[in-house]
Write a protein that holds these residues in place. Structure first.
Motif, PDB file in Angstrom:
ATOM      1  N   HIS A 145       0.831  -1.214   0.000  1.00  0.00           N
ATOM      2  CA  HIS A 145       0.000   0.000   0.000  1.00  0.00           C
ATOM      3  C   HIS A 145       0.859   1.255   0.000  1.00  0.00           C
ATOM      4  O   HIS A 145       0.553   2.242  -0.676  1.00  0.00           O
ATOM      5  N   ALA A 146       1.883   1.263   0.813  1.00  0.00           N
ATOM      6  CA  ALA A 146       2.766   2.424   0.972  1.00  0.00           C
ATOM      7  C   ALA A 146       4.097   1.860   1.434  1.00  0.00           C
ATOM      8  O   ALA A 146       4.113   0.977   2.286  1.00  0.00           O
ATOM      9  N   CYS A 147       5.216   2.320   0.850  1.00  0.00           N
ATOM     10  CA  CYS A 147       6.448   1.590   1.181  1.00  0.00           C
ATOM     11  C   CYS A 147       7.575   2.467   1.701  1.00  0.00           C
ATOM     12  O   CYS A 147       7.534   3.686   1.617  1.00  0.00           O
ATOM     13  N   HIS A 216       3.956   2.558  15.079  1.00  0.00           N
ATOM     14  CA  HIS A 216       2.597   2.012  14.995  1.00  0.00           C
ATOM     15  C   HIS A 216       1.761   2.670  16.093  1.00  0.00           C
ATOM     16  O   HIS A 216       2.179   2.661  17.260  1.00  0.00           O
ATOM     17  N   PRO A 217       0.591   3.260  15.758  1.00  0.00           N
ATOM     18  CA  PRO A 217      -0.215   3.930  16.786  1.00  0.00           C
ATOM     19  C   PRO A 217      -0.436   3.099  18.048  1.00  0.00           C
ATOM     20  O   PRO A 217      -0.511   3.658  19.141  1.00  0.00           O
ATOM     21  N   LEU A 218      -0.503   1.780  17.957  1.00  0.00           N
ATOM     22  CA  LEU A 218      -0.681   0.978  19.171  1.00  0.00           C
ATOM     23  C   LEU A 218       0.609   0.877  19.990  1.00  0.00           C
ATOM     24  O   LEU A 218       0.619   0.279  21.075  1.00  0.00           O
ATOM     25  N   ASP A 250      -2.075  -4.166  11.437  1.00  0.00           N
ATOM     26  CA  ASP A 250      -0.902  -3.275  11.396  1.00  0.00           C
ATOM     27  C   ASP A 250      -0.824  -2.299  12.568  1.00  0.00           C
ATOM     28  O   ASP A 250      -0.093  -1.302  12.473  1.00  0.00           O
ATOM     29  N   GLY A 251      -1.576  -2.566  13.629  1.00  0.00           N
ATOM     30  CA  GLY A 251      -1.500  -1.680  14.795  1.00  0.00           C
ATOM     31  C   GLY A 251      -1.828  -0.237  14.470  1.00  0.00           C
ATOM     32  O   GLY A 251      -1.391   0.679  15.173  1.00  0.00           O
ATOM     33  N   ALA A 255      -3.209   4.017   9.165  1.00  0.00           N
ATOM     34  CA  ALA A 255      -4.277   4.982   9.456  1.00  0.00           C
ATOM     35  C   ALA A 255      -3.736   6.414   9.514  1.00  0.00           C
ATOM     36  O   ALA A 255      -4.491   7.370   9.361  1.00  0.00           O
ATOM     37  N   GLY A 256      -2.440   6.553   9.741  1.00  0.00           N
ATOM     38  CA  GLY A 256      -1.879   7.889   9.916  1.00  0.00           C
ATOM     39  C   GLY A 256      -0.937   8.279   8.793  1.00  0.00           C
ATOM     40  O   GLY A 256      -0.473   7.421   8.031  1.00  0.00           O
TER      41      GLY A 256
END
Ligand SMILES: NC(=O)c1ccc[n+]([C@@H]2O[C@H](COP(=O)([O-])OP(=O)(O)OC[C@H]3O[C@@H](n4cnc5c(N)ncnc54)[C@H](O)[C@@H]3O)[C@@H](O)[C@H]2O)c1
Length: 260
Positions: A145-147, A216-218, A250-251, A255-256
């Motif tokens: 998706h994004a690398c 990772h946001p988590l 993906d924790g 999302a960000g």
């Protein structure tokens, strides 16, 4: 009765996520053939399975070789009576820009990460059709998706896994075969340890994992068992209306935008 009683699965990759998925499926009653090329890892998994009384057989199999994949499918059908589930977790993760990546490495990456999915489906789908349907999971990645920089071949291969997943899902929906991909963020496996050594040479792996976890946001990296949980859901009847999708574990990473 266990949830996967009577089911038969092939899982590729005998370390990391593949290993966790093979054990997770076998723990709920599935017969599993795990295919890997690492002799020591294969032996370790076979011993673990034996000690836990799981119906999990381990096969030395190079998933880029048509004859080896055909033989693994034939052995599964012969020993367990059919094939219901395929999980493609085997992968090769080279590093480098396209200028730094030689053709041999590029071809190997695309063949292990994408070609093996083609081979498993080519030989496995006819066997699944005989059972009246089944489910396939392809391990993709957030890198589809994004690398990051410096992972050109790997990122290209994971984008291809997303596309091939959709193509397989459309082509075999009428055969009652559901096909989905899973895109993990950073997961604690031998592959991530090699990434840590590449991107932060000389730094303790635990420190690198801690730093990557903060992205990772988590606030942490994930475990192979957390990926296996999603795979178990997606191949089960509880996910009967899910096909052609990609599922993040993906924790919150994607999302960000550059969120730390
Ligand atoms: N660990 C992560 O952070 C992460 C993140 C995103 C996606 N993934 C994906 O998850 C999947 C599992 O990776 P992992 O993290 O468990 O890494 P891993 O290195 O532990 O597992 C990959 C396995 O593939 C096997 N393999 C490679 N070439 C093979 C071949 N020709 N034939 C048979 N087996 C072969 C390796 O021996 C290894 O056992 C991969 O598709 C990977 O791209 C992992």
């Amino acid at each position: 009765m266990k949830e996967f009683e009577g089911k038969v699965a092939i899982v590729t990759g005998t370390t990391g996520i593949g290993r966790a998925i093979a054990k997770r499926f076998a723990a709920v009653g599935s017969n599993v053939l795990a295919c890997g090329i690492e002799v020591a890892a294969n032996k370790e998994l076979a011993l673990e399975a034996q000690a836990s009384g799981l119906s999990l057989h381990v096969e030395l199999c190079d998933v880029t070789q048509a004859n080896a994949v055909r033989a693994a499918v034939a052995k599964t059908v012969k020993e367990f009576g059919g094939l219901d589930i395929i999980v493609n977790s085997a992968a090769f993760h080279p590093f480098g820009t396209v200028v730094e990546t030689d053709l041999e490495t590029w071809n190997r990456c695309l063949m292990v990460n994408v070609g093996s999915i083609y081979l498993m489906a080519h030989y496995g789908v006819p066997a699944m059709k005989k059972r009246g349907g089944g489910a396939i999971i392809n391990l993709a990645s957030v890198q589809g998706h994004a690398c990051q920089r410096g992972v050109a071949a790997y990122a290209a291969s994971k984008g291809a896994v997303h596309s091939l997943t959709r193509a397989l899902a459309l082509d075999h929906a009428s055969d009652n075969i559901r096909v989905n991909s899973i895109s993990p963020g950073s997961i604690r496996t031998p592959m991530l340890e090699r990434s840590a050594a590449n991107f932060a040479p000389g730094v303790l792996v635990a420190e690198v994992f801690q730093r990557w976890g903060q992205a990772h946001p988590l606030g942490r990296i994930g475990t192979p068992e957390e990926v296996a949980e999603l795979a178990a859901f997606l191949v089960s009847d509880r996910a009967a209306f899910c096909t052609g999708g990609d599922y993040l574990v993906d924790g919150g990473l994607l999302a960000g935008i550059g969120v730390q």
